[in-house]
Design an enzyme around this catalytic site. Structure first.
Site, PDB file in Angstrom:
ATOM      1  N   LYS A  14     -13.620  -5.696  33.671  1.00 31.28           N
ATOM      2  CA  LYS A  14     -12.975  -6.945  33.241  1.00 31.28           C
ATOM      3  C   LYS A  14     -13.928  -8.135  33.368  1.00 31.28           C
ATOM      4  CE  LYS A  14      -9.483  -6.667  36.216  1.00 31.28           C
ATOM      5  NZ  LYS A  14      -9.601  -5.378  36.905  1.00 31.28           N
ATOM      6  N   ARG A 128     -20.906  -0.352  43.089  1.00 31.38           N
ATOM      7  CA  ARG A 128     -20.837  -1.807  43.236  1.00 31.38           C
ATOM      8  C   ARG A 128     -20.823  -2.198  44.717  1.00 31.38           C
ATOM      9  NH1 ARG A 128     -15.979  -4.939  40.357  1.00 31.38           N
ATOM     10  NH2 ARG A 128     -14.835  -4.495  42.261  1.00 31.38           N
ATOM     11  N   ARG A 134     -19.475  -5.934  48.595  1.00 31.72           N
ATOM     12  CA  ARG A 134     -18.105  -6.451  48.599  1.00 31.72           C
ATOM     13  C   ARG A 134     -17.272  -5.666  49.598  1.00 31.72           C
ATOM     14  NH1 ARG A 134     -14.810  -7.631  43.054  1.00 31.72           N
ATOM     15  NH2 ARG A 134     -13.100  -6.744  44.238  1.00 31.72           N
ATOM     16  N   ARG A 145      -6.657   0.501  46.472  1.00 35.51           N
ATOM     17  CA  ARG A 145      -6.553  -0.442  45.347  1.00 35.51           C
ATOM     18  C   ARG A 145      -6.169   0.265  44.055  1.00 35.51           C
ATOM     19  NH1 ARG A 145     -12.214  -2.506  45.615  1.00 35.51           N
ATOM     20  NH2 ARG A 145     -11.788  -3.769  43.786  1.00 35.51           N
TER      21      ARG A 145
END
Ligand code: AMP
Length: 190
Positions: A14, A128, A134, A145
């Protein structure tokens, strides 16, 4: 005005695809995940609350999230519209967004559903996490998630289909080919 919801599971691309189209159409990019991470970085009260949910892979409660979004919308300067990235994530949020835009004489033009197979999502998110550090890109939180996505967020596909706003985007493969599909979907509806 072009108001777009870019939709998809965590890791579906996204953010990447948003970056590619904001310039072309002169849109503001609102990523609620980025807004929350900035609050955490500044160690605000909101950031401290958000951190607890994010680290558990859970959603921030709707009432709080809707307040945050209303605040961001109120501060926007003139533009051709907005791309909403990571919002809405629940039906209650979609209804609130519809109402907020309605009050401003606006509406969602279309919802782009970036579809990526689960295995690929896992691979991308783990990578990632290794690259960006993160805090919520670790295997346990990623699973949580994805589970939250399936139970609370995916039902929005039907909600937007009923609104007549839904556009399917094959989110796997060449980045430019994905952008091309998005641009065609926008051109058809704008
Ligand atoms: P993202 O960067 O969009 O993947 O968001 C990271 C995390 O921020 C999510 O896992 C949620 O904990 C929180 N978050 C972001 N957007 C929302 C939203 N619209 N509703 C609830 N929680 C959100």
């Amino acid at each position: 005005m072009l108001n777009i919801v870019i939709f998809g599971a965590p890791g579906s691309g996204k953010g990447t695809q948003s970056e590619r189209i904001i310039e072309k159409y002169g849109l503001h990019h609102i990523s609620t995940g980025d807004v929350l991470r900035a609050e955490i970085k500044s160690n605000t009260a909101l950031g401290r609350t958000a951190k607890e949910y994010i680290e558990r892979g859970q959603l921030i409660p709707d009432t709080l999230m809707v307040e945050i979004l209303a605040d961001v919308l109120d501060k926007l300067t003139e533009s051709n519209g907005v791309i909403f990235d990571g919002f809405p994530r629940t039906i209650a949020q979609a209804e609130a967004l519809k109402e907020m835009l309605d009050k401003r004489g606006q509406y969602i033009t279309l919802m782009l559903d970036l579809d990526v197979p689960e295995e690929e999502l896992m691979k991308r998110l783990i990578k990632r996490g290794q690259e960006s550090g993160r805090a919520d890109d670790n295997e346990e939180t990623i699973r949580k998630r994805l589970d939250v996505y399936h139970t609370q967020t995916a039902p929005l596909k039907d909600w937007y289909k009923e609104e007549g706003k839904y556009a399917y985007i094959q989110g796997l493969g060449d980045l430019q080919r994905i952008t091309d599909q998005i641009v065609s979907a926008i051109e058809e509806r704008k």
